[in-house]
Design an enzyme around this catalytic site. Structure first.
Site, PDB file in Angstrom:
ATOM      1  N   HIS A  20     -23.007 -39.049   8.568  1.00 52.05           N
ATOM      2  CA  HIS A  20     -22.746 -38.428   7.267  1.00 52.05           C
ATOM      3  C   HIS A  20     -24.049 -37.966   6.616  1.00 52.05           C
ATOM      4  CE1 HIS A  20     -20.718 -38.229   3.215  1.00 52.05           C
ATOM      5  NE2 HIS A  20     -21.975 -38.439   2.836  1.00 52.05           N
ATOM      6  N   GLU A  21     -25.021 -38.873   6.539  1.00 54.19           N
ATOM      7  CA  GLU A  21     -26.288 -38.534   5.884  1.00 54.19           C
ATOM      8  C   GLU A  21     -27.071 -37.487   6.664  1.00 54.19           C
ATOM      9  OE1 GLU A  21     -26.745 -39.381   2.952  1.00 54.19           O
ATOM     10  OE2 GLU A  21     -25.154 -40.885   2.841  1.00 54.19           O
ATOM     11  N   HIS A  24     -26.234 -34.084   5.287  1.00 53.49           N
ATOM     12  CA  HIS A  24     -27.002 -33.760   4.081  1.00 53.49           C
ATOM     13  C   HIS A  24     -28.450 -33.425   4.440  1.00 53.49           C
ATOM     14  CE1 HIS A  24     -23.753 -34.825   1.472  1.00 53.49           C
ATOM     15  NE2 HIS A  24     -23.803 -36.131   1.712  1.00 53.49           N
TER      16      HIS A  24
END
Length: 430
Positions: A20-21, A24
């Site tokens: 997920h990170e 980003h």
């Protein structure tokens, strides 16, 4: 085996967070935003290493993760990073604004998050949840296309001897009860129904619908001992268990419909690509509905946690509950391939939940920042159409008091789920 399942789930959880990170991080760097930190977990740092301008690390509490981007919020109305105020709400706003600039270095003026165009900010914030969605879709499709899924088939498991209404809950034949149409037609356990009244059949849902909605005498084509045979039957009206729009039985609810009197067999069936896509879409729809239904489940969750009430099988579970279930899956006395498939489904469902949850348009979630960027685009578009001055970036920091309230609600809910998972957990066997 239970401990192994829990450990593997934690590793899957950490990977999902890191994945997920990474969404980003990669998009932020692509748009030239400086990212001082990429961390998996919260709390004390267990390990970290700096590569270039970013510190990569793992923290002690594996309940989330974050990347730190410079300049998440624009300066205040006076152009300063911090305003002095005795107002607690103003202090919340300016503390958040100050934290967004605490690692500001010379040359960062053009590398601030808020200076990027709204569509770029939307991409950066959406990339994290989207990575979870990609992982969920990949796992769901991979499991359905390779391992398969436990499915109700068109093969006959058993044939009832006589007609009994479903709401009578009887396993014996009442006196003078007529034989079921399936029994009278000569249908046998092990028969695979390949056509019904001339319509080719591949799925149980389709066959069930044809049986219940049809009328008059019908033909049933079965495959038995490698040969196809055609049987003739005449369904009768009977009280049967109601099914919902997804073809699932609704316990305790009954309707009157056509009835043959046999039970289908279940088995692990490898799905075709269209079937897999259809099932995956249904899982996503169910996940969204479950998220919307969470507030309505809080009273029952409270009762299960503190009053010894029954813990519903569809009750919300947290990381502890999911880890417990994963341990039970690995310890099940079923073929290893099925254990692997079910476990992967848990990981995929977790990633789907992360996607749906993070897309809620509330700060401090990713969806809140996306909503802020979209609102900024709308404001600037209206200003341009009406030939008014550019209103500038939307100051998301002004929503921080609301974000603290939302975060507080999430924390309370997480604690409630944690307590319920410990004292009254959801179990696979109910």
């Amino acid at each position: 085996m239970t401990i192994l399942g829990i450990v593997v789930f934690v590793l899957g959880l950490l990977f999902s967070i890191a994945w997920h990170e990474l969404g980003h991080l990669s998009t932020a760097k692509m748009f030239g935003i400086r990212v001082p930190q990429y961390m998996v977990g919260f709390g004390p740092t267990l390990f970290s290493r700096r590569r270039g301008e970013t510190e990569y690390g793992i923290k002690a509490i594996p309940l989330g993760g974050y990347i730190r981007m410079i300049g998440m919020f624009p300066p205040g109305d006076d152009g300063k990073l911090k305003q002095r105020s005795t107002s607690p709400f103003r202090s919340m706003i300016e503390d958040a604004r100050s934290a967004a600039y605490e690692e500001l270095r010379p040359g960062d003026e053009n590398r601030l998050f808020y200076t990027r165009r709204p569509w770029k900010r939307v991409i950066v914030m959406f990339a994290g949840p989207f990575m979870n969605l990609i992982l969920a879709v990949a796992i769901f499709l991979g499991v359905l296309l390779t391992f398969g899924i436990n499915t109700t088939t068109t093969t006959v498991s058993s044939v009832s001897k006589c007609v009994v209404a479903a709401d009578e809950q009887s396993d014996t034949c009442p006196e003078n009860a007529p034989p079921t149409p399936a029994n009278a037609a000569g249908l046998l356990p092990g028969d695979e129904i390949v056509a019904y009244n001339g319509v080719a059949i591949t799925e149980w849902d389709e066959l069930q619908r044809l049986i219940r909605d049809g009328s008059g005498q019908v033909t049933i084509t079965v495959e038995r001992d490698g040969e196809q045979r055609t049987l003739t039957a005449e369904p009768i009206r009977n009280t049967v268990t109601k099914i919902d729009e997804d073809g699932q039985y609704v316990p305790g609810e009954y309707v009157t419909a056509n009835f043959l009197g046999f039970a289908p067999a279940s088995g692990v069936v490898q799905q075709t690509f269209p079937q897999a896509v259809d099932r995956m879409g249904q899982m996503m729809e169910d996940g969204a509905e479950a998220l919307v239904a969470v507030p309505s489940k809080i009273p029952m969750l409270w009762d299960a946690a503190f009053n010894g009430g029954e813990r519903a099988q569809d009750s919300p579970v947290g990381v502890v509950g999911a880890a417990r279930v994963s341990g039970e899956i690995v310890a099940l006395d079923i073929p290893p391939t099925q254990r692997v498939a079910i476990f992967l489904f848990v990981v995929a469902a977790f990633n789907l939940s992360l996607f749906l949850f993070n897309m809620l348009p509330l700060l401090p979630l990713d969806g809140g920042h996306i909503a802020g960027a979209l609102w900024e685009s709308v404001r600037r578009l209206f200003a341009k159409v009406l030939r008014r001055p550019d209103p500038g970036p939307f100051d998301v920091a002004k929503l921080m008091p609301l974000a603290y309230v939302v975060a507080g609600v999430f924390i309370c809910f997480t604690l409630l789920v944690l307590i319920a998972d410990v004292v009254n957990p959801v179990r696979l066997a109910g």
